[in-house]
Design a protein around this motif. Sequence first.
Motif, PDB file in Angstrom:
ATOM      1  N   CYS A 155      -7.248  85.477  23.825  1.00 49.38           N
ATOM      2  CA  CYS A 155      -8.525  84.793  23.998  1.00 49.38           C
ATOM      3  C   CYS A 155      -8.224  83.307  24.127  1.00 49.38           C
ATOM      4  CB  CYS A 155      -9.428  85.031  22.797  1.00 49.38           C
ATOM      5  SG  CYS A 155      -9.695  86.757  22.438  1.00 49.38           S
ATOM      6  N   THR A 168     -10.147  80.683  24.023  1.00 52.92           N
ATOM      7  CA  THR A 168     -10.882  79.761  23.164  1.00 52.92           C
ATOM      8  C   THR A 168     -11.538  80.530  22.033  1.00 52.92           C
ATOM      9  OG1 THR A 168     -12.927  80.015  24.394  1.00 52.92           O
ATOM     10  CG2 THR A 168     -11.437  78.268  25.131  1.00 52.92           C
ATOM     11  N   GLU A 170     -14.628  80.557  21.560  1.00 50.36           N
ATOM     12  CA  GLU A 170     -15.790  81.169  22.204  1.00 50.36           C
ATOM     13  C   GLU A 170     -15.394  82.531  22.772  1.00 50.36           C
ATOM     14  OE1 GLU A 170     -18.904  80.335  25.877  1.00 50.36           O
ATOM     15  OE2 GLU A 170     -17.530  78.755  25.217  1.00 50.36           O
ATOM     16  N   GLY A 171     -14.210  82.605  23.335  1.00 49.42           N
ATOM     17  CA  GLY A 171     -13.708  83.874  23.866  1.00 49.42           C
ATOM     18  C   GLY A 171     -13.529  84.900  22.764  1.00 49.42           C
ATOM     19  N   GLY A 196     -15.278  85.017  19.993  1.00 49.69           N
ATOM     20  CA  GLY A 196     -16.636  85.441  19.635  1.00 49.69           C
ATOM     21  C   GLY A 196     -17.184  86.460  20.618  1.00 49.69           C
ATOM     22  N   LYS A 197     -16.953  86.231  21.886  1.00 50.55           N
ATOM     23  CA  LYS A 197     -17.432  87.175  22.908  1.00 50.55           C
ATOM     24  C   LYS A 197     -16.722  88.521  22.778  1.00 50.55           C
ATOM     25  CE  LYS A 197     -18.823  83.778  26.350  1.00 50.55           C
ATOM     26  NZ  LYS A 197     -18.579  83.234  27.688  1.00 50.55           N
ATOM     27  N   ASP A 198     -15.426  88.493  22.510  1.00 52.22           N
ATOM     28  CA  ASP A 198     -14.670  89.733  22.360  1.00 52.22           C
ATOM     29  C   ASP A 198     -15.160  90.530  21.160  1.00 52.22           C
ATOM     30  OD1 ASP A 198     -13.169  89.118  24.576  1.00 52.22           O
ATOM     31  OD2 ASP A 198     -11.435  88.405  23.440  1.00 52.22           O
ATOM     32  N   GLU A 250     -18.111  90.312  19.716  1.00 51.73           N
ATOM     33  CA  GLU A 250     -19.469  90.777  20.004  1.00 51.73           C
ATOM     34  C   GLU A 250     -19.442  92.000  20.921  1.00 51.73           C
ATOM     35  OE1 GLU A 250     -23.693  89.103  21.837  1.00 51.73           O
ATOM     36  OE2 GLU A 250     -21.893  87.860  21.945  1.00 51.73           O
ATOM     37  N   SER A 251     -18.600  91.956  21.930  1.00 54.69           N
ATOM     38  CA  SER A 251     -18.475  93.068  22.860  1.00 54.69           C
ATOM     39  C   SER A 251     -17.985  94.333  22.151  1.00 54.69           C
ATOM     40  CB  SER A 251     -17.514  92.693  23.986  1.00 54.69           C
ATOM     41  OG  SER A 251     -17.297  93.780  24.842  1.00 54.69           O
ATOM     42  N   GLU A 262     -20.836  95.728  20.019  1.00 56.69           N
ATOM     43  CA  GLU A 262     -21.840  96.404  20.839  1.00 56.69           C
ATOM     44  C   GLU A 262     -21.347  97.774  21.291  1.00 56.69           C
ATOM     45  OE1 GLU A 262     -22.730  93.657  23.965  1.00 56.69           O
ATOM     46  OE2 GLU A 262     -23.995  92.412  22.677  1.00 56.69           O
TER      47      GLU A 262
END
Length: 50
Positions: free
Chosen positions: A24, A26, A28-29, A31-33, A35-36, A39
């Motif tokens: 990742c 950053t 932010e990356g 966090g997105k990973d 979260e994904s 989900e």
Amino acid sequence: MFTNLRRTFGVALATLFLLGLAGCNTMEGVGKDVESAGEAIEEKAQGDDE
């Protein structure tokens, strides 16, 4: 004996963590990973209830 095992496990865990973090670009990356992944787990769990 267990000291060497603990040390090896610690090094392996740290290596995996750093490789995962390097995947990742950053925070932010990251966090997105996360979260994904959350989900995907949630969707799978809801699909099994039906």
